[in-house]
Scaffold this motif. Structure first.
Motif, short mmCIF file in Angstrom:
data_model
loop_
_atom_site.label_atom_id
_atom_site.label_comp_id
_atom_site.label_asym_id
_atom_site.label_seq_id
_atom_site.Cartn_x
_atom_site.Cartn_y
_atom_site.Cartn_z
N GLU A 1 0.83 -1.20 0.00
CA GLU A 1 0.00 0.00 0.00
C GLU A 1 0.87 1.26 0.00
O GLU A 1 1.92 1.29 0.63
N ALA A 2 0.39 2.29 -0.69
CA ALA A 2 1.17 3.52 -0.79
C ALA A 2 0.26 4.75 -0.75
O ALA A 2 -0.92 4.68 -1.10
N PHE B 1 -2.47 4.58 -3.65
CA PHE B 1 -2.29 3.60 -4.71
C PHE B 1 -1.65 2.35 -4.12
O PHE B 1 -1.13 2.39 -3.00
N SER B 2 -1.71 1.25 -4.85
CA SER B 2 -1.18 0.00 -4.34
C SER B 2 -0.46 -0.77 -5.45
O SER B 2 -0.80 -0.63 -6.63
N PHE B 3 0.50 -1.57 -5.05
CA PHE B 3 1.11 -2.51 -5.99
C PHE B 3 0.12 -3.65 -6.14
O PHE B 3 -0.20 -4.33 -5.16
N PRO B 4 -0.41 -3.89 -7.35
CA PRO B 4 -1.46 -4.92 -7.50
C PRO B 4 -0.95 -6.31 -7.19
O PRO B 4 0.09 -6.74 -7.69
N THR B 5 -1.69 -7.01 -6.35
CA THR B 5 -1.29 -8.37 -5.94
C THR B 5 -2.21 -9.44 -6.53
O THR B 5 -2.07 -10.61 -6.22
N SER B 6 -3.14 -9.02 -7.38
CA SER B 6 -4.06 -9.99 -8.01
C SER B 6 -4.46 -9.49 -9.39
O SER B 6 -4.30 -8.30 -9.71
N LYS B 7 -4.98 -10.39 -10.19
CA LYS B 7 -5.46 -10.01 -11.53
C LYS B 7 -6.63 -9.04 -11.42
O LYS B 7 -6.80 -8.14 -12.25
N LYS C 1 -0.26 7.03 -12.52
CA LYS C 1 -0.86 8.33 -12.22
C LYS C 1 -0.13 9.00 -11.06
O LYS C 1 0.15 10.20 -11.09
N ALA C 2 0.18 8.23 -10.02
CA ALA C 2 0.90 8.77 -8.87
C ALA C 2 2.30 9.24 -9.26
O ALA C 2 2.75 10.32 -8.87
N LEU C 3 3.01 8.42 -10.05
CA LEU C 3 4.34 8.80 -10.51
C LEU C 3 4.30 10.05 -11.38
O LEU C 3 5.19 10.91 -11.30
#
Length: 350
Positions: free
Chosen positions: A241-242, A263-269, A282-284
């Protein structure tokens, strides 16, 4: 009688308060607004916030629409092929494509990376090395005017403001190969734990106030309205999570912290399908926009563009001195901001 702060949360509110910092993203800090008329509440919030309405270029690619089709390994593989075949037209598109493929291939080739049993083994460094570092380096690493400094380093701006803290990742603004100022900062943590959240957030906020002082010192001719446009991005990451926030100057000695994007690093499809990768880009993109604005302010404030020296000579009057440095405010910090105490999974009691 002096009240000694006890919990991390209490320390956070105590030290932000004595530093003139209002965290408008923390609603308990704004509880007093409940007793204020609604119209007045809207005025106060509007005066304290400024970045949420910022317009910036979102660098997500058109081919990124295929991410919505990821349902299983077959569609995941097709999406990888589709994005792999995309031809970037510039460097930023190439960087974004690289991030898309990194995350997608991680799900396709190493799905075990997101198994719960594996996640329970991860350390803070695992999250940085295996997931987040690649994302940030891919996006910012090819920019010669920025330098991502990793691994518990101390910024000179912090040292000059009496802060002994070290930070996990610093975004340094460079010019001609030399460090100019700090453009942003980031703290990582293994788990989203309340005590660690407030400890890291305090480090980020106080360091960013020191960065603002440093920007003003390096731009002595900034006008007051330009000083109020200084915004330092601060990123807090806990596991997958971020959260992206900023600190900005409102008046002399008064600052506001506001959350811009989670925003989050996706951990699922499913998270990929629902825009997890798009939100990272978008965050970057927003971070880059904020840093670019800061770079422009730095250039604006290096030269006296008001003139007036010739007039003061002919009129035999004193040339009006710039008062930008009057906006530099002392950073008051706890003695143990960066001690070696481990928070682990322990929660503070409210």
């Amino acid at each position: 009688m002096t009240i000694t702060p006890l919990t991390r949360k209490q320390k956070y509110f105590y030290y932000t308060c004595i530093n003139g910092i209002v965290d408008v993203s923390t609603m308990c800090r704004l509880a007093f607004l409940k007793s204020v008329p609604k119209q007045m509440t809207e005025i106060i919030i509007k005066d304290l916030t400024s970045v949420n309405t910022a317009k910036f270029a979102d660098y997500n690619l058109q081919c990124g629409s295929s991410l919505k089709q990821v349902n299983n390994n077959y569609s995941l593989k097709n999406t990888i092929t589709s994005i792999d075949n995309f031809t970037p037209s510039n460097e930023i598109e190439e960087c974004v494509k690289e991030i898309y493929l990194f995350i997608l291939k991680l799900h396709y080739r190493k799905p075990f990376s997101f198994y719960q049993e594996r996640i329970e083994l991860y350390s803070e460094e695992d999250y940085v090395v295996k997931f987040w570092a690649n994302v940030f380096e891919s996006f910012f690493g090819s920019n010669e005017h920025l330098f991502l400094h990793w691994g518990d380093t101390q910024a000179k701006a912090c040292k000059n403001n009496g802060l002994s803290m070290k930070l996990d990742m610093r975004i340094m603004i460079m010019k001609n190969g030399k460090h100019v100022v700090e453009g942003g900062t980031c703290e990582y943590a293994k788990n989203p734990v309340r005590s660690k959240y407030f400890r890291d957030r305090l480090k980020l906020v106080l360091a960013s106030k020191a960065y603002i002082n440093n920007v003003i010192e390096n731009s002595p001719y900034l006008a007051e309205e330009d000083i109020k446009n200084i915004k330092i991005p601060l990123i807090q990451i806990m596991g997958f999570e971020a959260q992206l926030s900023t600190i900005s100057v409102k008046e002399k000695g008064i600052y506001a912290v506001e959350d811009l994007l989670k925003f989050s690093f996706p951990t699922s499809k499913k998270q990929i399908r629902q825009g997890g990768i798009n939100n990272i880009i978008k965050a970057l993109s927003l971070i880059q926009h904020l840093i670019h604005e800061l770079e422009e302010l730095l250039e604006e404030g290096k030269v006296d563009r008001e003139g007036g020296k010739m007039t003061s000579i002919s009129n035999e009057t004193s040339h009006k001195k710039n008062k930008a440095k009057d906006w530099i405010d002392e950073v008051v910090c706890p003695a143990n901001t960066d001690n070696s105490e481990e928070d682990g999974d322990k929660e503070d009691e409210d």
